[in-house]
Design a protein around this motif. Structure first.
Motif, short mmCIF file in Angstrom:
data_model
loop_
_atom_site.label_atom_id
_atom_site.label_comp_id
_atom_site.label_asym_id
_atom_site.label_seq_id
_atom_site.Cartn_x
_atom_site.Cartn_y
_atom_site.Cartn_z
N ILE A 1 27.06 -15.34 -8.30
CA ILE A 1 27.88 -14.76 -9.37
C ILE A 1 28.73 -13.63 -8.80
CG2 ILE A 1 27.81 -13.45 -11.54
CD1 ILE A 1 25.20 -15.01 -12.19
N PHE A 2 28.13 -12.79 -7.97
CA PHE A 2 28.80 -11.65 -7.33
C PHE A 2 30.02 -12.13 -6.54
CE2 PHE A 2 29.01 -8.96 -3.43
CZ PHE A 2 29.37 -7.76 -4.02
N GLN A 3 29.85 -13.21 -5.78
CA GLN A 3 30.94 -13.71 -4.96
C GLN A 3 31.99 -14.46 -5.77
OE1 GLN A 3 31.54 -12.81 -2.04
NE2 GLN A 3 29.59 -11.99 -1.32
N ALA A 4 31.58 -15.04 -6.90
CA ALA A 4 32.50 -15.84 -7.71
C ALA A 4 33.37 -15.00 -8.64
CB ALA A 4 31.72 -16.85 -8.53
N MET A 5 33.04 -13.73 -8.81
CA MET A 5 33.79 -12.87 -9.73
C MET A 5 35.24 -12.73 -9.29
SD MET A 5 31.07 -9.83 -10.57
CE MET A 5 32.24 -8.92 -11.59
N SER A 6 36.16 -12.82 -10.25
CA SER A 6 37.58 -12.65 -9.93
C SER A 6 37.93 -11.17 -9.75
CB SER A 6 38.45 -13.26 -11.04
OG SER A 6 38.15 -12.64 -12.29
N GLU A 7 37.10 -10.29 -10.29
CA GLU A 7 37.29 -8.86 -10.13
C GLU A 7 36.69 -8.43 -8.79
OE1 GLU A 7 36.97 -5.17 -13.23
OE2 GLU A 7 35.21 -6.42 -12.99
N GLY A 8 37.39 -7.53 -8.11
CA GLY A 8 36.86 -7.04 -6.84
C GLY A 8 35.67 -6.12 -7.08
N LEU B 1 34.18 -11.54 -2.32
CA LEU B 1 35.35 -12.23 -1.77
C LEU B 1 36.64 -11.74 -2.42
CD1 LEU B 1 33.92 -15.86 -1.60
CD2 LEU B 1 34.50 -14.39 0.34
N ALA B 2 36.59 -11.48 -3.74
CA ALA B 2 37.80 -11.04 -4.44
C ALA B 2 38.35 -9.74 -3.87
CB ALA B 2 37.51 -10.88 -5.93
N SER B 3 37.47 -8.80 -3.54
CA SER B 3 37.92 -7.54 -2.96
C SER B 3 38.52 -7.74 -1.57
CB SER B 3 36.78 -6.52 -2.92
OG SER B 3 35.74 -6.97 -2.08
N GLN B 4 37.93 -8.66 -0.81
CA GLN B 4 38.47 -8.96 0.52
C GLN B 4 39.87 -9.55 0.43
OE1 GLN B 4 35.50 -11.27 2.83
NE2 GLN B 4 33.97 -10.41 1.46
N GLU B 5 40.06 -10.43 -0.57
CA GLU B 5 41.38 -11.04 -0.76
C GLU B 5 42.40 -10.01 -1.23
OE1 GLU B 5 40.68 -14.23 -3.47
OE2 GLU B 5 39.63 -15.47 -1.98
N MET B 6 41.98 -9.08 -2.09
CA MET B 6 42.89 -8.05 -2.58
C MET B 6 43.44 -7.22 -1.44
SD MET B 6 41.15 -6.61 -6.08
CE MET B 6 40.83 -7.70 -7.47
N PHE B 7 42.56 -6.81 -0.54
CA PHE B 7 42.97 -5.94 0.58
C PHE B 7 43.41 -6.74 1.79
CE2 PHE B 7 40.17 -3.17 -1.90
CZ PHE B 7 40.97 -2.05 -2.01
N ASN B 8 43.28 -8.10 1.70
CA ASN B 8 43.65 -8.97 2.81
C ASN B 8 42.90 -8.59 4.09
OD1 ASN B 8 45.04 -11.14 3.92
ND2 ASN B 8 46.77 -9.88 4.59
N LEU B 9 41.61 -8.34 3.92
CA LEU B 9 40.75 -7.96 5.05
C LEU B 9 39.49 -8.83 5.05
CD1 LEU B 9 40.87 -4.06 4.70
CD2 LEU B 9 41.99 -5.40 6.48
N SER B 10 38.97 -9.08 6.24
CA SER B 10 37.72 -9.82 6.35
C SER B 10 36.56 -8.90 6.00
CB SER B 10 37.53 -10.36 7.76
OG SER B 10 37.37 -9.27 8.67
N LEU B 11 35.39 -9.48 5.79
CA LEU B 11 34.21 -8.67 5.46
C LEU B 11 33.92 -7.67 6.56
CD1 LEU B 11 31.75 -7.99 3.74
CD2 LEU B 11 30.53 -9.89 4.84
#
Length: 205
Positions: free
Chosen positions: A25-32, A47-57
């Motif tokens: 659920i944590f990883q599937a959330m659209s909110e960072g 994952l959403a936060s990584q996509e927002m900042f365009n950075l890997s984990l």
């Protein structure tokens, strides 16, 4: 003893299943979502936060977004103590609806609406972690600016006035003021009778 081991194994299995479900659920959330420890270090993010900042984990953990150059909507730099995670650590209070701009490579600004919530230890006094959630508001801000631009054009070039149900003027565009010769302060709270020329018959008006 065998029964005890079996119960322990069953409980452990259930816990692992529950943890896996929560993580999914944590990883599937659209909110960072970002989780910080009590020192303000990023320890987990979805994952959403990584996509927002365009950075890997690994890059997020190595150089957290909280360390990036950030700005207020008026262009002022965000001081460290103003940032949600540090505000929560300092005050032990949740903070909501903080708009923060992060400058990406190339100069583009990522606008985020951020909330931060403390997670306390069993004593309910000591902060163990801080959970920060963020929503990408960049497109919304862009749309809002476009709407404001069109409204400004209308205000400048179109004669518009609004009244309440009693005919009392509540708003007037700049164009209306310019053509009528009155300031907004002179029009608001008055009726349009103010603009009626004495030579215009009341029936026609």
């Amino acid at each position: 003893r065998e029964k005890a081991y079996r119960i322990a194994e069953e409980k452990t299995h259930r816990l692992l299943e529950s943890e896996a479900e929560i993580r999914s659920i944590f990883q599937a959330m659209s909110e960072g979502v970002m989780v910080f420890d009590a020192q303000g270090n990023l320890i987990e993010c979805n994952l959403a936060s990584q996509e927002m900042f365009n950075l890997s984990l690994s890059d997020m953990l190595k150089s957290p977004p909280t360390n990036l150059n950030a700005c207020h909507e008026d262009g002022r730099a965000f001081l460290k103590e103003e940032r949600p995670v540090y505000r929560v650590l300092a005050t032990k209070q949740a903070c909501y609806n903080v708009m923060m701009g992060h400058r990406r490579e190339g100069g583009e600004i990522l606008w985020l609406l951020m909330n931060a919530q403390p997670i306390f230890k069993a004593d309910f006094e000591t902060i163990e972690k801080v959970v920060v959630t963020c929503s990408d508001m960049s497109e919304y801000r862009k749309s809002r600016r476009e709407i404001e631009r069109y409204l400004n054009i209308i205000d400048t070039y179109v004669m518009i006035s609004s009244t309440d149900t009693q005919g009392v003027i509540t708003e007037a565009s700049d164009a209306f003021c310019k053509i009528s010769g009155y300031e907004k302060e002179e029009l608001i709270t008055k009726t349009h009778h103010l603009l009626r020329h004495p030579d215009v018959p009341l029936s026609f008006y």
